[in-house]
Design a protein around this motif. Structure first.
Motif, PDB file in Angstrom:
ATOM      1  N   THR A  81      -7.747   7.826  -0.171  1.00 36.39           N
ATOM      2  CA  THR A  81      -7.393   8.936   0.159  1.00 36.39           C
ATOM      3  C   THR A  81      -7.873  10.154  -0.790  1.00 36.39           C
ATOM      4  OG1 THR A  81      -5.253   7.754   0.917  1.00 36.39           O
ATOM      5  CG2 THR A  81      -4.938  10.298   0.029  1.00 36.39           C
ATOM      6  N   LYS A  82      -7.946   9.857  -1.995  1.00 34.72           N
ATOM      7  CA  LYS A  82      -8.537  10.644  -3.013  1.00 34.72           C
ATOM      8  C   LYS A  82     -10.054  11.219  -2.777  1.00 34.72           C
ATOM      9  CE  LYS A  82      -8.312  12.393  -7.592  1.00 34.72           C
ATOM     10  NZ  LYS A  82      -7.529  11.973  -9.098  1.00 34.72           N
ATOM     11  N   SER A 103      -0.679   3.770  -2.230  1.00 31.54           N
ATOM     12  CA  SER A 103      -2.084   4.174  -2.459  1.00 31.54           C
ATOM     13  C   SER A 103      -2.375   5.528  -2.031  1.00 31.54           C
ATOM     14  CB  SER A 103      -3.006   3.157  -1.135  1.00 31.54           C
ATOM     15  OG  SER A 103      -2.733   1.987  -1.486  1.00 31.54           O
ATOM     16  N   PRO A 104      -1.493   6.205  -1.011  1.00 30.53           N
ATOM     17  CA  PRO A 104      -1.755   7.647  -0.673  1.00 30.53           C
ATOM     18  C   PRO A 104      -1.191   8.526  -1.804  1.00 30.53           C
ATOM     19  CG  PRO A 104      -0.693   6.433   1.221  1.00 30.53           C
ATOM     20  CD  PRO A 104      -0.548   5.571  -0.021  1.00 30.53           C
ATOM     21  N   GLY A 126      -4.625  10.987   3.891  1.00 30.73           N
ATOM     22  CA  GLY A 126      -4.039   9.616   4.246  1.00 30.73           C
ATOM     23  C   GLY A 126      -4.432   9.003   5.436  1.00 30.73           C
ATOM     24  N   ASP A 169       0.753  -1.244   0.174  1.00 28.17           N
ATOM     25  CA  ASP A 169      -0.034  -0.030   0.085  1.00 28.17           C
ATOM     26  C   ASP A 169       1.025   1.407  -0.145  1.00 28.17           C
ATOM     27  OD1 ASP A 169      -2.830  -0.851   0.109  1.00 28.17           O
ATOM     28  OD2 ASP A 169      -2.335  -1.918   1.731  1.00 28.17           O
ATOM     29  N   SER A 228       3.335   7.568   3.713  1.00 27.20           N
ATOM     30  CA  SER A 228       3.843   7.564   2.447  1.00 27.20           C
ATOM     31  C   SER A 228       3.961   8.892   1.744  1.00 27.20           C
ATOM     32  CB  SER A 228       3.211   6.620   1.648  1.00 27.20           C
ATOM     33  OG  SER A 228       3.838   6.435   0.322  1.00 27.20           O
ATOM     34  N   LEU A 229       2.730   9.498   1.942  1.00 21.65           N
ATOM     35  CA  LEU A 229       2.776  10.816   1.364  1.00 21.65           C
ATOM     36  C   LEU A 229       3.763  11.901   1.982  1.00 21.65           C
ATOM     37  CD1 LEU A 229       1.369  12.424  -0.939  1.00 21.65           C
ATOM     38  CD2 LEU A 229      -0.497  12.961   0.573  1.00 21.65           C
ATOM     39  N   LEU A 268      -0.266   4.021   4.508  1.00 23.10           N
ATOM     40  CA  LEU A 268      -1.269   4.929   4.336  1.00 23.10           C
ATOM     41  C   LEU A 268      -0.958   6.488   4.920  1.00 23.10           C
ATOM     42  CD1 LEU A 268      -4.296   2.917   4.563  1.00 23.10           C
ATOM     43  CD2 LEU A 268      -3.529   3.724   2.794  1.00 23.10           C
TER      44      LEU A 268
END
Length: 497
Positions: free
Chosen positions: A319-320, A38-39, A334, A35, A190-191, A187
């Motif tokens: 997240t989006k 994913s973010p 996230g 994942d 990562s961003l 989640l």
């Protein structure tokens, strides 16, 4: 002294829980990498600009990439063959093979997102036209997915091997909980790692009071700044590649951890040979008939497909969703999906302990399926605030704790040990159909429901996820009825007194 020699290593509480920790760490690192992107959808789908972090992918390309985790498992049947390899050649060989594939796939994916490729490729059969970079990332993620799923069924058989007659559901619940820590950290962090900076969380932290909010703020700031410092130490540039690089390093550690477990597994086999118990009957291909003709097994497999299709693909777009529908700040968004795996970290072992001591496994799966459906119905409603989103995510976390804690320990009650690897592989294979195809489907639905200003209408998307939950409810009811007829023991405790 004689009694000590005749006891298996797994009869030692310290030994079996140590083995559990080692293989759980392997899967925790794996779930982080699963994942880690994913973010990053906002960065992946942002336009390329000079000095910017955008990758220029479309929503369709992101959906195609997200589903690639299961492409080889589904279309080449590699996961099913992995289960046969597990039953035929054993835990040590299969686990080392699987973790090696995970590491190799992670390296390819890191190289893909770190390299600026030119051109696009049109795939046959009307699949679509995608950037070359996307296709290389798809290849790496698909190879990684083969290794991760085979590692998952291997770890499940490891736990059954060490914990049968003991705290089986609790052990599986704790393994899932540790794996969810990997998902939660991916989640949540990562961003910020990709952006190379800590994003202040005042708006969310303030909702929990000054003391808790301050602790929340400082803990996140310290963790993100530490990860960013490590990234800068190795001169890794900001962007998607930074987070993927962190995940690839974890996959190297996961491979090493499993090799350490293999030493313990060899000692367990040696101690088992010294016991007076009869050796386990070997795998034969003719035994597959016992598997494919078992109705209870197929109920579990389809329930797994429906339930996980309503969770994991949803997380890849959540997240989006928080940004587009609920107006959450992108740097904060996230953290709301991350609440789901953080909740299961505590709940899955609790529900597993309940199953061990009191039974009611099929009932727990039914309750979790109902909660899954209710959550997606809430997300499908055309109104709400980020507080509603947080509440729904907490309920989804409860569902995500209930079903896995009861489902995975129920399989050994339906299928004998000699076929357990193949059984788990077939369940994971069916699950991978959802993991491979649902993100592609959702990506195309989101693309079709994107307005001219870039805002996505998620009503149709969340209705699809709610539909998965409804089917899961029906299957759970059928499983409960089948258990009553065949007396599998799904409603009875796991611990033998």
């Amino acid at each position: 002294m004689t009694e000590t020699i005749q006891r298996k290593l797994s009869d030692s509480r310290v030994a079996r829980w140590s083995a559990l920790v080692i293989v759980s760490v392997t899967m925790m690192f794996g779930y982080f990498f699963t994942d880690v992107m994913s973010p990053l959808e906002p960065l992946l789908t942002a336009a390329k600009t000079a000095g910017g972090l955008g990758m220029g992918w479309s929503s369709d390309e992101y959906g195609f990439f997200s589903g690639s985790y299961g492409y080889f498992n589904v279309f080449l049947l590699l996961l099913f063959f992995g289960g046969i390899i597990l039953d035929k050649f054993g835990i040590r060989f299969t686990g080392v093979m699987a973790t090696s594939l995970m590491f190799c796939g992670a390296l390819i994916k890191w190289w893909a997102v770190s390299t600026d490729f030119a051109g696009v490729v049109t795939l046959p059969l009307g699949i679509g036209t995608y950037h070359v970079q996307v296709l290389w990332a798809v290849l790496g993620f698909a190879i990684y997915g083969v290794g991760c799923e085979i590692a998952g069924i291997t770890v499940s058989k490891v736990i059954v091997k060490w914990f049968t007659g003991h705290e089986l559901a609790l052990a599986m619940g704790l393994q899932v909980a540790l794996a969810r820590i990997g998902t939660a950290f991916a989640l949540a962090y990562s961003l910020p790692v990709a952006m190379g900076q800590f994003v202040p969380y005042h708006s969310l932290a303030g909702s929990f009071g000054s003391v808790v909010g301050s602790l929340f703020y400082n803990l996140n700031a310290s963790l993100v700044n530490g990860l960013v410092h490590i990234k800068n130490l190795f001169a890794i540039p900001d962007g998607v590649q930074a987070s993927v690089c962190l995940g690839a390093a974890m996959m190297c550690a996961a491979m090493i951890a499993y090799i350490v477990y293999c030493v313990m597994d060899k000692r367990e086999d040696a101690s088992a040979r010294q016991c007076a118990t009869e050796p386990e009957e070997g795998f034969k291909f003719a035994d597959l008939k016992l598997l494919v003709c078992n109705r209870g097994f197929w109920y579990v497999a389809v329930l797994c497909l429906m339930f996980y299709a309503g969770v994991f693909p949803f997380l890849k777009f959540a997240t989006k969703l928080m940004v587009m529908k609920y107006g959450v700040d992108p740097g904060l968004a996230g953290l709301i999906p991350a609440m789901l795996p953080f909740g299961t970290i505590f709940l899955t072992p609790i529900f597993g302990n309940i199953y061990d001591k009191f039974g009611k496994g099929a009932t727990l799966m039914l309750i979790g399926s109902v909660l899954l459906t209710l959550v997606h119905v809430v997300f499908a409603l055309p109104f709400g605030s980020y507080a509603v989103a947080i509440g729904a995510m907490i309920v989804l976390g409860v569902a995500f704790g209930l079903v896995p804690s009861a489902m995975w320990p129920s399989v050994p009650k339906i299928i004998p040990m000699k076929l357990l690897g193949t059984a788990y592989a077939l369940i994971f294979y069916i699950q991978n159909i959802g993991l491979a195809l649902v993100p592609v489907w959702i990506g195309k639905v989101n693309e079709a429901n994107t307005a001219a200003d870039g805002i996505i209408d998620y009503t149709q998307t969340m209705t699809i996820f709610a539909g998965f939950g409804v089917v899961a409810i029906v299957i759970a009811l059928l499983l409960l009825r089948e258990d009553h007829i065949k007396h599998y023991g799904l409603e009875r405790p796991n611990i033998k007194k």
